[in-house]
Design a protein around this motif. Structure first.
Motif, PDB file in Angstrom:
ATOM      1  N   LEU A  97      42.101  56.486 -76.919  1.00  0.00           N
ATOM      2  CA  LEU A  97      42.428  58.459 -76.851  1.00  0.00           C
ATOM      3  C   LEU A  97      42.775  57.862 -74.789  1.00  0.00           C
ATOM      4  N   ILE A  98      41.944  56.789 -74.419  1.00  0.00           N
ATOM      5  CA  ILE A  98      42.565  56.307 -72.997  1.00  0.00           C
ATOM      6  C   ILE A  98      44.147  56.087 -72.786  1.00  0.00           C
ATOM      7  N   ALA A  99      44.527  55.535 -74.427  1.00  0.00           N
ATOM      8  CA  ALA A  99      45.956  54.715 -74.243  1.00  0.00           C
ATOM      9  C   ALA A  99      46.714  56.592 -73.719  1.00  0.00           C
ATOM     10  N   PHE A 100      46.662  57.191 -74.500  1.00  0.00           N
ATOM     11  CA  PHE A 100      46.842  58.311 -75.211  1.00  0.00           C
ATOM     12  C   PHE A 100      46.961  58.741 -73.777  1.00  0.00           C
ATOM     13  N   VAL A 101      45.762  59.224 -72.549  1.00  0.00           N
ATOM     14  CA  VAL A 101      45.813  60.116 -71.586  1.00  0.00           C
ATOM     15  C   VAL A 101      46.522  59.072 -70.305  1.00  0.00           C
ATOM     16  N   SER A 102      46.439  57.578 -70.380  1.00  0.00           N
ATOM     17  CA  SER A 102      47.539  56.931 -69.738  1.00  0.00           C
ATOM     18  C   SER A 102      48.985  57.373 -69.656  1.00  0.00           C
ATOM     19  N   GLN A 103      49.616  57.261 -70.952  1.00  0.00           N
ATOM     20  CA  GLN A 103      50.573  57.623 -71.349  1.00  0.00           C
ATOM     21  C   GLN A 103      51.180  58.684 -70.915  1.00  0.00           C
ATOM     22  N   CYS A 104      50.323  59.178 -70.948  1.00  0.00           N
ATOM     23  CA  CYS A 104      50.530  61.255 -70.817  1.00  0.00           C
ATOM     24  C   CYS A 104      51.183  61.552 -69.179  1.00  0.00           C
ATOM     25  N   GLU A 105      50.748  60.121 -68.469  1.00  0.00           N
ATOM     26  CA  GLU A 105      51.129  60.866 -66.987  1.00  0.00           C
ATOM     27  C   GLU A 105      52.829  61.152 -66.959  1.00  0.00           C
ATOM     28  N   TYR A 106      53.139  60.214 -67.711  1.00  0.00           N
ATOM     29  CA  TYR A 106      55.129  60.376 -67.563  1.00  0.00           C
ATOM     30  C   TYR A 106      55.432  62.114 -68.203  1.00  0.00           C
ATOM     31  N   ALA A 107      53.947  63.186 -68.333  1.00  0.00           N
ATOM     32  CA  ALA A 107      54.155  64.523 -68.737  1.00  0.00           C
ATOM     33  C   ALA A 107      53.619  65.331 -67.662  1.00  0.00           C
ATOM     34  N   LEU A 108      52.623  64.727 -67.524  1.00  0.00           N
ATOM     35  CA  LEU A 108      51.645  65.755 -66.501  1.00  0.00           C
ATOM     36  C   LEU A 108      52.130  65.344 -65.236  1.00  0.00           C
ATOM     37  N   GLY A 109      52.858  64.399 -64.817  1.00  0.00           N
ATOM     38  CA  GLY A 109      52.857  63.391 -62.721  1.00  0.00           C
ATOM     39  C   GLY A 109      52.603  62.481 -62.517  1.00  0.00           C
ATOM     40  N   THR A 110      53.255  62.163 -62.033  1.00  0.00           N
ATOM     41  CA  THR A 110      52.567  60.583 -61.244  1.00  0.00           C
ATOM     42  C   THR A 110      51.314  60.461 -60.704  1.00  0.00           C
ATOM     43  N   SER A 111      50.766  60.420 -61.472  1.00  0.00           N
ATOM     44  CA  SER A 111      49.067  59.051 -61.070  1.00  0.00           C
ATOM     45  C   SER A 111      48.497  58.032 -61.077  1.00  0.00           C
ATOM     46  N   LEU A 112      49.473  57.529 -61.580  1.00  0.00           N
ATOM     47  CA  LEU A 112      49.020  55.825 -61.979  1.00  0.00           C
ATOM     48  C   LEU A 112      48.061  55.920 -62.542  1.00  0.00           C
ATOM     49  N   ILE A 113      47.614  56.542 -63.153  1.00  0.00           N
ATOM     50  CA  ILE A 113      46.642  56.166 -64.054  1.00  0.00           C
ATOM     51  C   ILE A 113      46.833  55.221 -65.173  1.00  0.00           C
ATOM     52  N   CYS A 114      47.777  55.054 -65.298  1.00  0.00           N
ATOM     53  CA  CYS A 114      48.327  54.063 -66.536  1.00  0.00           C
ATOM     54  C   CYS A 114      48.096  52.746 -65.970  1.00  0.00           C
ATOM     55  N   ARG A 115      47.592  52.171 -64.866  1.00  0.00           N
ATOM     56  CA  ARG A 115      47.640  51.233 -64.198  1.00  0.00           C
ATOM     57  C   ARG A 115      46.745  50.565 -64.458  1.00  0.00           C
ATOM     58  N   PRO A 116      46.689  49.176 -65.213  1.00  0.00           N
ATOM     59  CA  PRO A 116      45.719  48.211 -65.549  1.00  0.00           C
ATOM     60  C   PRO A 116      44.712  48.424 -64.324  1.00  0.00           C
ATOM     61  N   ILE A 117      44.449  49.153 -63.296  1.00  0.00           N
ATOM     62  CA  ILE A 117      43.192  49.184 -62.765  1.00  0.00           C
ATOM     63  C   ILE A 117      42.390  50.041 -63.291  1.00  0.00           C
ATOM     64  N   VAL A 118      43.516  51.207 -63.808  1.00  0.00           N
ATOM     65  CA  VAL A 118      42.227  52.137 -63.383  1.00  0.00           C
ATOM     66  C   VAL A 118      41.519  52.393 -65.385  1.00  0.00           C
ATOM     67  N   THR A 119      42.792  51.499 -65.913  1.00  0.00           N
ATOM     68  CA  THR A 119      43.039  52.025 -67.724  1.00  0.00           C
ATOM     69  C   THR A 119      41.573  50.937 -67.941  1.00  0.00           C
ATOM     70  N   GLY A 120      41.677  49.818 -66.642  1.00  0.00           N
ATOM     71  CA  GLY A 120      40.116  48.404 -66.979  1.00  0.00           C
ATOM     72  C   GLY A 120      38.517  49.219 -66.715  1.00  0.00           C
ATOM     73  N   LEU A 121      39.200  50.196 -65.300  1.00  0.00           N
ATOM     74  CA  LEU A 121      37.308  51.008 -65.291  1.00  0.00           C
ATOM     75  C   LEU A 121      37.299  51.277 -66.237  1.00  0.00           C
ATOM     76  N   LEU A 122      38.101  52.403 -67.077  1.00  0.00           N
ATOM     77  CA  LEU A 122      37.944  53.885 -68.336  1.00  0.00           C
ATOM     78  C   LEU A 122      37.565  52.299 -69.554  1.00  0.00           C
ATOM     79  N   THR A 123      37.643  51.792 -69.997  1.00  0.00           N
ATOM     80  CA  THR A 123      37.870  50.603 -70.324  1.00  0.00           C
ATOM     81  C   THR A 123      36.672  50.035 -70.458  1.00  0.00           C
ATOM     82  N   GLY A 124      36.406  49.092 -69.769  1.00  0.00           N
ATOM     83  CA  GLY A 124      34.789  48.910 -68.760  1.00  0.00           C
ATOM     84  C   GLY A 124      34.098  49.920 -69.593  1.00  0.00           C
ATOM     85  N   ILE A 125      34.283  51.450 -68.901  1.00  0.00           N
ATOM     86  CA  ILE A 125      32.972  52.528 -69.095  1.00  0.00           C
ATOM     87  C   ILE A 125      32.748  52.207 -70.796  1.00  0.00           C
ATOM     88  N   VAL A 126      33.992  52.591 -71.915  1.00  0.00           N
ATOM     89  CA  VAL A 126      33.554  52.470 -73.157  1.00  0.00           C
ATOM     90  C   VAL A 126      33.585  51.664 -73.458  1.00  0.00           C
TER      91      VAL A 126
END
Length: 261
Positions: A9-38
């Motif tokens: 789900l994190i990977a799905f939402v991160s890739q959706c950045e290209y559809a929803l607008g640039t928010s940099l949620i795809c960057r490792p520093i953001v996905t790293g935080l979300l992965t650490g939470i999971v």
């Protein structure tokens, strides 16, 4: 199963950045935080994500060339490293191969599926069917997000134990080499970025920041704040200078017009 689903789900939402607008949620520093939470280790997720961010900071798409996929590479590398209780060096070992494999899958999607949807959109366009064109556009974008989500889900669900066993088989000298690479690869990422950004006008600010950090002892946060303030000052000075020149030019032009009149 639940952990794998959440990572997908994190990977799905991160890739959706290209559809929803640039928010940099795809960057490792953001996905790293979300992965650490999971994965239940936020500190490790942030540290590993920041390390991958430095390594991939100069990696971005140029024209039709796509870089290794930082989304799945970052999420899976961090998840596997936390699951196996490994260090930061393991993240760099896993991230690039995973990111490169996902890039192959993305290229197949971009080369096969998207052209099919594009031709279908052309058919809708010839019919004047705007809704059909919108559906093809959304399917092409969210389809790629779904692909990354599925890859992440399947890879973690099936590969967790395999990755853990492989990491235990790595010799000590290889692990030591990876620790050294942990410090080198981020520097390479910065070098790639600097090569694109630096010029004769900007390089002086690079050395300014370096000497401030080396000789004043100010922490990086303080230097970043100082740099932001300096940037605002320079932009304002430049804008005011242009405004003054335009005002003077307009005034002179007005005087000439009055004299002519």
């Amino acid at each position: 199963m639940i952990t794998a689903f959440l990572l997908g789900l994190i990977a799905f939402v991160s890739q959706c950045e290209y559809a929803l607008g640039t928010s940099l949620i795809c960057r490792p520093i953001v996905t790293g935080l979300l992965t650490g939470i999971v994965m239940g280790d936020i500190k490790a997720g942030v540290i590993m994500g920041a390390t991958l961010e430095l390594a991939f900071i100069g990696s971005f798409s140029v024209g039709g060339s796509l870089p290794p996929d930082v989304i799945t590479g970052g999420i899976l590398a961090i998840a596997f490293s936390i699951a196996s209780k490994s260090g930061v060096e393991t993240v760099l070992l896993l991230a690039l191969p995973i990111a490169t494999f996902t890039l192959i899958m993305k290229n197949l999607y971009n080369g096969i599926i998207i052209p099919m949807l594009l031709h279908k959109a052309d058919d809708y366009a010839s019919e004047g069917n705007c809704k059909g064109i919108e559906r093809m556009h959304l399917l092409s974008g969210f389809g790629l997000s779904l692909l990354l989500g599925v890859i992440t889900f399947v890879a973690f669900y099936l590969g967790g134990d395999v990755i853990t066993n492989l990491l235990k088989m790595i010799p000590t000298f290889v692990q030591r080499g990876l620790e050294v690479a942990t410090g080198i690869i981020p520097a390479l990422g910065f070098a790639m970025l600097a090569r694109l950004l630096l010029n004769k006008e900007l390089v002086v600010y690079l050395f300014l920041g370096f000497f401030i950090a080396a000789y004043t002892g100010i922490p990086l946060t303080g230097i970043a704040i100082f740099g932001a303030i300096l940037a605002i000052i320079l932009v304002n000075v430049s804008s005011n200078g242009v405004g003054v020149r335009e005002a003077v030019s307009n005034t002179q032009g007005g005087e000439l017009e009055d004299e002519d009149f």
